[in-house]
Motif scaffolding. Structure first.
Motif, PDB file in Angstrom:
ATOM      1  N   UNK A   1       8.772   2.719   3.858  1.00 65.03           N
ATOM      2  CA  UNK A   1       9.999   2.117   3.329  1.00 65.03           C
ATOM      3  C   UNK A   1      10.931   3.195   2.781  1.00 65.03           C
ATOM      4  N   UNK A   2      10.378   4.176   2.091  1.00 67.67           N
ATOM      5  CA  UNK A   2      11.205   5.260   1.557  1.00 67.67           C
ATOM      6  C   UNK A   2      11.824   6.067   2.685  1.00 67.67           C
ATOM      7  N   UNK A   3      11.046   6.344   3.743  1.00 66.72           N
ATOM      8  CA  UNK A   3      11.568   7.170   4.832  1.00 66.72           C
ATOM      9  C   UNK A   3      12.699   6.471   5.589  1.00 66.72           C
ATOM     10  N   UNK A   4      12.746   5.154   5.504  1.00 67.99           N
ATOM     11  CA  UNK A   4      13.822   4.402   6.167  1.00 67.99           C
ATOM     12  C   UNK A   4      15.061   4.261   5.297  1.00 67.99           C
TER      13      UNK A   4
ATOM     14  N   UNK B   1       0.828  -1.204   0.000  1.00 66.84           N
ATOM     15  CA  UNK B   1       0.000   0.000   0.000  1.00 66.84           C
ATOM     16  C   UNK B   1       0.858   1.248   0.000  1.00 66.84           C
ATOM     17  N   UNK B   2       0.209   2.354  -0.184  1.00 67.25           N
ATOM     18  CA  UNK B   2       0.899   3.641  -0.266  1.00 67.25           C
ATOM     19  C   UNK B   2       1.641   3.957   1.029  1.00 67.25           C
ATOM     20  N   UNK B   3       0.998   3.726   2.175  1.00 69.13           N
ATOM     21  CA  UNK B   3       1.621   4.023   3.463  1.00 69.13           C
ATOM     22  C   UNK B   3       2.871   3.171   3.661  1.00 69.13           C
ATOM     23  N   UNK B   4       2.800   1.906   3.292  1.00 69.84           N
ATOM     24  CA  UNK B   4       3.956   1.014   3.431  1.00 69.84           C
ATOM     25  C   UNK B   4       5.111   1.483   2.549  1.00 69.84           C
TER      26      UNK B   4
END
Length: 48
Positions: free
Chosen positions: A10-13, A3-6
């Protein structure tokens, strides 16, 4: 397909995400950049 939130999490990490977050925090602490962002958002919303 995640999903978009996931995907955002992942990008923020990732290293690129951390770099983008630190740049955004630095820009948000600058009063001139904050004023530019406020003006831009005002234009998007139809106010001047």
């Amino acid at each position: 397909m995640p999903g978009l939130i996931a995907r955002i999490k992942a990008f923020s990490r990732s290293p690129q995400g951390r770099r983008a977050i630190s740049e955004a925090r630095r820009a948000a602490s600058d009063p001139r950049k904050r004023a530019q962002a406020k003006q831009f958002l005002g234009r998007l919303r139809g106010r001047r």
